[in-house]
Design a protein around this motif. Structure first.
Motif, PDB file in Angstrom:
ATOM      1  N   GLN A 113       0.824  -1.214   0.000  1.00 56.17           N
ATOM      2  CA  GLN A 113       0.000   0.000   0.000  1.00 56.17           C
ATOM      3  C   GLN A 113       0.855   1.259   0.000  1.00 56.17           C
ATOM      4  OE1 GLN A 113      -3.419  -0.271  -0.293  1.00 56.17           O
ATOM      5  NE2 GLN A 113      -2.995  -2.441  -0.483  1.00 56.17           N
ATOM      6  N   LYS A 114       1.933   1.238  -0.771  1.00 53.43           N
ATOM      7  CA  LYS A 114       2.858   2.373  -0.822  1.00 53.43           C
ATOM      8  C   LYS A 114       2.637   3.252  -2.056  1.00 53.43           C
ATOM      9  CE  LYS A 114       5.382   0.840   2.678  1.00 53.43           C
ATOM     10  NZ  LYS A 114       5.494   1.467   3.934  1.00 53.43           N
ATOM     11  N   LEU A 115       1.584   2.976  -2.821  1.00 51.27           N
ATOM     12  CA  LEU A 115       1.383   3.717  -4.069  1.00 51.27           C
ATOM     13  C   LEU A 115       1.168   5.205  -3.837  1.00 51.27           C
ATOM     14  CD1 LEU A 115      -0.775   1.253  -6.185  1.00 51.27           C
ATOM     15  CD2 LEU A 115       1.684   1.641  -6.243  1.00 51.27           C
ATOM     16  N   ASN A 116       0.547   5.561  -2.734  1.00 47.05           N
ATOM     17  CA  ASN A 116       0.324   6.986  -2.470  1.00 47.05           C
ATOM     18  C   ASN A 116       1.597   7.679  -1.986  1.00 47.05           C
ATOM     19  OD1 ASN A 116       0.349   5.602  -0.050  1.00 47.05           O
ATOM     20  ND2 ASN A 116      -1.220   6.881   0.905  1.00 47.05           N
ATOM     21  N   MET A 117       2.658   6.894  -1.748  1.00 49.02           N
ATOM     22  CA  MET A 117       3.914   7.458  -1.265  1.00 49.02           C
ATOM     23  C   MET A 117       4.998   7.466  -2.350  1.00 49.02           C
ATOM     24  SD  MET A 117       3.940   5.521   2.439  1.00 49.02           S
ATOM     25  CE  MET A 117       5.683   5.677   2.534  1.00 49.02           C
ATOM     26  N   LEU A 118       4.616   7.187  -3.570  1.00 48.02           N
ATOM     27  CA  LEU A 118       5.602   7.103  -4.641  1.00 48.02           C
ATOM     28  C   LEU A 118       6.213   8.474  -4.923  1.00 48.02           C
ATOM     29  CD1 LEU A 118       3.826   4.816  -7.253  1.00 48.02           C
ATOM     30  CD2 LEU A 118       5.634   4.189  -5.649  1.00 48.02           C
ATOM     31  N   SER A 119       7.522   8.513  -4.907  1.00 49.92           N
ATOM     32  CA  SER A 119       8.202   9.748  -5.282  1.00 49.92           C
ATOM     33  C   SER A 119       8.284   9.799  -6.804  1.00 49.92           C
ATOM     34  CB  SER A 119       9.609   9.784  -4.691  1.00 49.92           C
ATOM     35  OG  SER A 119      10.429   8.808  -5.323  1.00 49.92           O
ATOM     36  N   GLU A 120       8.470  10.975  -7.310  1.00 52.81           N
ATOM     37  CA  GLU A 120       8.621  11.131  -8.763  1.00 52.81           C
ATOM     38  C   GLU A 120       9.838  10.346  -9.250  1.00 52.81           C
ATOM     39  OE1 GLU A 120       7.274  11.983 -12.402  1.00 52.81           O
ATOM     40  OE2 GLU A 120       6.218  12.394 -10.531  1.00 52.81           O
ATOM     41  N   GLU A 121      10.875  10.299  -8.438  1.00 52.03           N
ATOM     42  CA  GLU A 121      12.084   9.554  -8.786  1.00 52.03           C
ATOM     43  C   GLU A 121      11.790   8.059  -8.950  1.00 52.03           C
ATOM     44  OE1 GLU A 121      16.613   8.852  -7.047  1.00 52.03           O
ATOM     45  OE2 GLU A 121      15.132   9.870  -5.812  1.00 52.03           O
ATOM     46  N   THR A 122      10.987   7.506  -8.048  1.00 50.62           N
ATOM     47  CA  THR A 122      10.616   6.093  -8.125  1.00 50.62           C
ATOM     48  C   THR A 122       9.800   5.820  -9.374  1.00 50.62           C
ATOM     49  OG1 THR A 122      10.665   5.836  -5.734  1.00 50.62           O
ATOM     50  CG2 THR A 122       9.360   4.233  -6.962  1.00 50.62           C
ATOM     51  N   VAL A 123       8.835   6.664  -9.619  1.00 51.10           N
ATOM     52  CA  VAL A 123       7.979   6.501 -10.791  1.00 51.10           C
ATOM     53  C   VAL A 123       8.810   6.593 -12.071  1.00 51.10           C
ATOM     54  CG1 VAL A 123       6.093   7.569 -12.066  1.00 51.10           C
ATOM     55  CG2 VAL A 123       5.931   7.301  -9.590  1.00 51.10           C
ATOM     56  N   GLU A 124       9.661   7.591 -12.141  1.00 50.79           N
ATOM     57  CA  GLU A 124      10.493   7.765 -13.335  1.00 50.79           C
ATOM     58  C   GLU A 124      11.403   6.564 -13.564  1.00 50.79           C
ATOM     59  OE1 GLU A 124      10.207  10.027 -15.743  1.00 50.79           O
ATOM     60  OE2 GLU A 124       8.486  10.736 -14.584  1.00 50.79           O
ATOM     61  N   PHE A 125      11.829   5.924 -12.490  1.00 50.79           N
ATOM     62  CA  PHE A 125      12.649   4.724 -12.615  1.00 50.79           C
ATOM     63  C   PHE A 125      11.898   3.633 -13.375  1.00 50.79           C
ATOM     64  CE2 PHE A 125      13.442   0.493 -10.723  1.00 50.79           C
ATOM     65  CZ  PHE A 125      14.678   0.251 -11.306  1.00 50.79           C
ATOM     66  N   PHE A 126      10.628   3.422 -13.049  1.00 47.62           N
ATOM     67  CA  PHE A 126       9.836   2.411 -13.754  1.00 47.62           C
ATOM     68  C   PHE A 126       9.688   2.764 -15.228  1.00 47.62           C
ATOM     69  CE2 PHE A 126       8.710   1.019  -9.522  1.00 47.62           C
ATOM     70  CZ  PHE A 126       8.596  -0.356  -9.672  1.00 47.62           C
ATOM     71  N   TYR A 127       9.420   4.019 -15.516  1.00 46.88           N
ATOM     72  CA  TYR A 127       9.274   4.453 -16.917  1.00 46.88           C
ATOM     73  C   TYR A 127      10.585   4.219 -17.673  1.00 46.88           C
ATOM     74  CZ  TYR A 127       4.823   6.757 -15.881  1.00 46.88           C
ATOM     75  OH  TYR A 127       3.524   7.016 -15.529  1.00 46.88           O
ATOM     76  N   LYS A 128      11.677   4.612 -17.055  1.00 47.38           N
ATOM     77  CA  LYS A 128      12.987   4.468 -17.694  1.00 47.38           C
ATOM     78  C   LYS A 128      13.319   2.998 -17.929  1.00 47.38           C
ATOM     79  CE  LYS A 128      17.885   5.605 -17.059  1.00 47.38           C
ATOM     80  NZ  LYS A 128      18.861   6.289 -16.195  1.00 47.38           N
ATOM     81  N   ALA A 129      13.112   2.178 -16.914  1.00 48.03           N
ATOM     82  CA  ALA A 129      13.451   0.760 -17.043  1.00 48.03           C
ATOM     83  C   ALA A 129      12.606   0.078 -18.119  1.00 48.03           C
ATOM     84  CB  ALA A 129      13.288   0.059 -15.700  1.00 48.03           C
ATOM     85  N   LEU A 130      11.326   0.382 -18.164  1.00 52.16           N
ATOM     86  CA  LEU A 130      10.479  -0.213 -19.204  1.00 52.16           C
ATOM     87  C   LEU A 130      10.910   0.260 -20.588  1.00 52.16           C
ATOM     88  CD1 LEU A 130       7.065  -0.076 -17.365  1.00 52.16           C
ATOM     89  CD2 LEU A 130       8.242  -2.156 -18.128  1.00 52.16           C
TER      90      LEU A 130
END
Length: 162
Positions: A113-130
């Protein structure tokens, strides 16, 4: 493999976000879909198809013109997973290892249940990796990226445990 259809569609969504602003739902759709094979390993074909449709709906919310485009550019197209499976063994194995690491992290975030705590850095990591998974890269570049993936995942895990 149904899981491949999810990753394929996700890479298309990430491509849409490269040139268009994401919506307030995009990040959660990405994390949920990456985590899906681990959080719902027994999902039936209908549930998997519903997730794929959710990914497409998000992609067309991000890039509405892509739904009816007469001359697709390919930036938002589903990724052909055969490109991974037909790659040299070292590259194939490393890309699959990156995908596996992403799934594990996404499952931790989603089930914790950490989705509301996602930092922009974490999110960008997923986009970059994909995105990187879809690139044709040499083994040296991919190894460098793998090291970055490991460091970033460790950093994210430390942050979510704080």
């Amino acid at each position: 493999m149904e899981e491949n259809k999810i990753i394929s569609a996700l890479i298309g969504l990430v491509g849409a976000c490269n040139n268009n602003p994401k919506t307030e739902n995009t990040d959660q759709v990405i994390i949920k879909a990456v985590a899906f094979p681990l959080i719902q390993p027994e999902a039936d074909a209908e549930t998997i198809q519903a997730l794929i449709e959710e990914i497409y709906a998000e992609k067309y919310a991000v890039a509405p013109g892509c739904a009816t485009c007469q001359t697709p550019c390919g930036n938002t197209s589903d990724y052909d997973m055969d490109r991974i499976y037909n790659a040299e063994a070292d590259i194939r194995n490393l890309k699959l290892k990156i995908l596996s690491a992403l799934k594990e992290l996404a499952a931790e975030l989603y089930s914790g249940q950490k989705l509301n705590m996602l930092s922009e850095e974490t999110v960008e990591f997923f986009y970059k990796a994909l995105s990187y998974i879809s690139f044709d890269m040499g083994i040296d570049s991919l190894l460098t990226f793998w090291n970055e993936v490991q460091e970033t995942i460790e950093k994210i895990r430390r942050k979510i445990q704080e």
